[in-house]
Design a protein around this motif. Structure first.
Motif, PDB file in Angstrom:
ATOM      1  N   ASP A  62      38.498  41.784  38.969  1.00  0.00           N
ATOM      2  CA  ASP A  62      38.263  41.344  40.347  1.00  0.00           C
ATOM      3  C   ASP A  62      36.797  41.509  40.685  1.00  0.00           C
ATOM      4  O   ASP A  62      36.103  42.387  40.160  1.00  0.00           O
ATOM      5  CB  ASP A  62      39.118  42.137  41.332  1.00  0.00           C
ATOM      6  N   TRP A  85      36.475  32.643  46.868  1.00  0.00           N
ATOM      7  CA  TRP A  85      35.899  31.952  45.714  1.00  0.00           C
ATOM      8  C   TRP A  85      35.124  30.705  46.120  1.00  0.00           C
ATOM      9  O   TRP A  85      34.037  30.431  45.597  1.00  0.00           O
ATOM     10  CB  TRP A  85      36.989  31.606  44.698  1.00  0.00           C
ATOM     11  N   GLY A 125      39.066  31.720  34.716  1.00  0.00           N
ATOM     12  CA  GLY A 125      38.441  31.392  35.983  1.00  0.00           C
ATOM     13  C   GLY A 125      39.085  32.106  37.148  1.00  0.00           C
ATOM     14  O   GLY A 125      39.879  33.039  36.976  1.00  0.00           O
ATOM     15  N   PRO A 126      38.770  31.668  38.375  1.00  0.00           N
ATOM     16  CA  PRO A 126      39.259  32.372  39.564  1.00  0.00           C
ATOM     17  C   PRO A 126      40.739  32.156  39.804  1.00  0.00           C
ATOM     18  O   PRO A 126      41.301  31.125  39.442  1.00  0.00           O
ATOM     19  CB  PRO A 126      38.432  31.755  40.699  1.00  0.00           C
ATOM     20  N   ILE A 127      41.363  33.146  40.416  1.00  0.00           N
ATOM     21  CA  ILE A 127      42.732  33.008  40.927  1.00  0.00           C
ATOM     22  C   ILE A 127      42.587  32.736  42.419  1.00  0.00           C
ATOM     23  O   ILE A 127      42.207  33.614  43.194  1.00  0.00           O
ATOM     24  CB  ILE A 127      43.555  34.285  40.683  1.00  0.00           C
ATOM     25  N   ARG A 128      42.837  31.516  42.802  1.00  0.00           N
ATOM     26  CA  ARG A 128      42.616  31.110  44.191  1.00  0.00           C
ATOM     27  C   ARG A 128      43.858  31.409  45.022  1.00  0.00           C
ATOM     28  O   ARG A 128      44.962  30.975  44.689  1.00  0.00           O
ATOM     29  CB  ARG A 128      42.253  29.626  44.251  1.00  0.00           C
ATOM     30  N   TYR A 137      40.644  37.389  39.269  1.00  0.00           N
ATOM     31  CA  TYR A 137      40.383  36.265  38.369  1.00  0.00           C
ATOM     32  C   TYR A 137      41.049  36.531  37.028  1.00  0.00           C
ATOM     33  O   TYR A 137      41.305  37.677  36.649  1.00  0.00           O
ATOM     34  CB  TYR A 137      38.891  35.999  38.211  1.00  0.00           C
ATOM     35  N   HIS A 138      41.352  35.433  36.330  1.00  0.00           N
ATOM     36  CA  HIS A 138      41.918  35.566  34.996  1.00  0.00           C
ATOM     37  C   HIS A 138      40.847  35.231  33.967  1.00  0.00           C
ATOM     38  O   HIS A 138      39.665  35.098  34.297  1.00  0.00           O
ATOM     39  CB  HIS A 138      43.181  34.718  34.839  1.00  0.00           C
ATOM     40  N   HIS A 190      32.807  31.514  32.635  1.00  0.00           N
ATOM     41  CA  HIS A 190      33.384  30.592  33.610  1.00  0.00           C
ATOM     42  C   HIS A 190      32.925  30.819  35.041  1.00  0.00           C
ATOM     43  O   HIS A 190      32.695  29.859  35.777  1.00  0.00           O
ATOM     44  CB  HIS A 190      34.923  30.684  33.563  1.00  0.00           C
ATOM     45  N   LEU A 191      32.827  32.068  35.461  1.00  0.00           N
ATOM     46  CA  LEU A 191      32.546  32.394  36.862  1.00  0.00           C
ATOM     47  C   LEU A 191      31.050  32.641  37.045  1.00  0.00           C
ATOM     48  O   LEU A 191      30.612  33.759  37.321  1.00  0.00           O
ATOM     49  CB  LEU A 191      33.353  33.617  37.287  1.00  0.00           C
TER      50      LEU A 191
END
Length: 316
Positions: free
Chosen positions: A212, A241, A222-225, A218-219, A279-280
């Motif tokens: 986090d 995000w 990418g993000p967990i929206r 996030y996984h 990714h992030l």
């Protein structure tokens, strides 16, 4: 004179190359010390943030000097967002010392990025007390409950003028100072939230949870929206995000992440850092230690060793 902790410059460059990161946009600092690793990472992060603050203050002063008419010539404050957690507290403690020692301090505005959490000692609003009350510093709290139902998150700003003001001023934040949590670290705040059932949208698959960033999960891809349709509760944060995406696209915006090992068990946070590199890419500066950086250069081997250690610990 402020002496930075020694840095492994070549390893930092190697991490940038390993993940194909543009050195003109991203900066990875690797602290090269054998002892007091956490404190040295925190200190290096604070020194970096301090230099960014001074740079932005100089830009504001220059803009104010050129402004017309004369009564508009007061420099605007440098706006800084402070994250939560033990690592963030360590960084802000060092940063406050640097700012408090300034003979002439520029105008600053400090923002709490999250609401008061379960441990108030590592809540951003508590960090405000570290700064000299005689300095020209304004403070912006986020006065809400720590968590809310995802379905009610969009209604937060209608609850209170101070909440509305905090979100309105968010767009002025130029420097965000944060740490991150690794999902496999039992001491991480998001891990404690999930385990205590105070937090955790039921649609989030914990098996794929990597970490986090200020309670934004996030996984590995990418993000967990989290949306209003997401079942369960979520943490209240100034940035979501989508906000970080917009933030990263703006010039003169900096997201500084302190990414040293866990302050309690010294486990590295490599599994949580890799998605940020791949990714992030909302961050601009990442400060870590040599052990973590070497794992980042070979994350598959680091993951294999991590799993072996966890299996051994479970066998007891």
């Amino acid at each position: 004179v402020h002496l930075n902790p020694p840095e492994a410059v070549e390893i930092g460059r190697a991490v940038l190359q390993r993940y194909d990161l543009d050195p003109k946009r991203f900066d990875v600092r690797v602290v090269n010390v054998a002892e007091d690793v956490n404190e040295m990472v925190a200190r290096a992060t604070a020194e970096l943030a301090f230099q960014l603050i001074r740079r932005q203050a100089a830009k504001h002063a220059d803009a104010a000097a050129k402004a017309q008419p004369e009564h508009d010539r007061e420099a605007k404050p440098v706006s800084i967002g402070l994250g939560a957690g033990h690592s963030s507290l360590a960084v802000v403690s060092h940063l406050a010392k640097l700012i408090n020692q300034m003979p002439i301090c520029p105008r600053l505005r400090l923002h709490a990025l999250t609401a008061t959490i379960s441990d108030p000692m590592v809540s951003p609003v508590t960090f405000f007390r570290l700064f000299d009350e005689n300095k020209p510093i304004e403070y912006v709290d986020l006065p809400t409950a720590a968590t809310v139902e995802c379905s009610a998150y969009g209604d937060l700003q209608r609850q209170d003028d101070n909440i509305r003001r905090a979100f309105k001023l968010r767009d002025d934040i130029e420097i965000v100072i944060s740490s991150l949590g690794s999902a496999d670290d039992e001491h991480g705040l998001i891990r404690q939230y999930i385990d205590s059932r105070k937090y955790g949208p039921s649609s989030v698959d914990e098996r794929d949870l990597a970490g986090d960033l200020q309670y934004l999960p996030y996984h590995h891809q990418g993000p967990i929206r989290l949306t209003k349709q997401t079942p369960g509760r979520r943490a209240v944060t100034l940035f979501d995000w989508d906000d970080f995406e917009s933030y990263a696209a703006r010039p003169d915006r900096f997201l500084v992440i302190s990414a040293g090992p866990c302050r309690k068990c010294q486990a590295t946070k490599t599994p949580a850092i890799v998605p940020l590199l791949r990714h992030l890419r909302y961050w601009t500066h990442l400060v870590t230690d040599v052990a973590t950086a070497e794992e980042l250069l070979n994350p598959q081997e680091a993951l294999r060793r991590r799993k072996s250690k966890h299996a051994a610990d479970e066998r007891g």
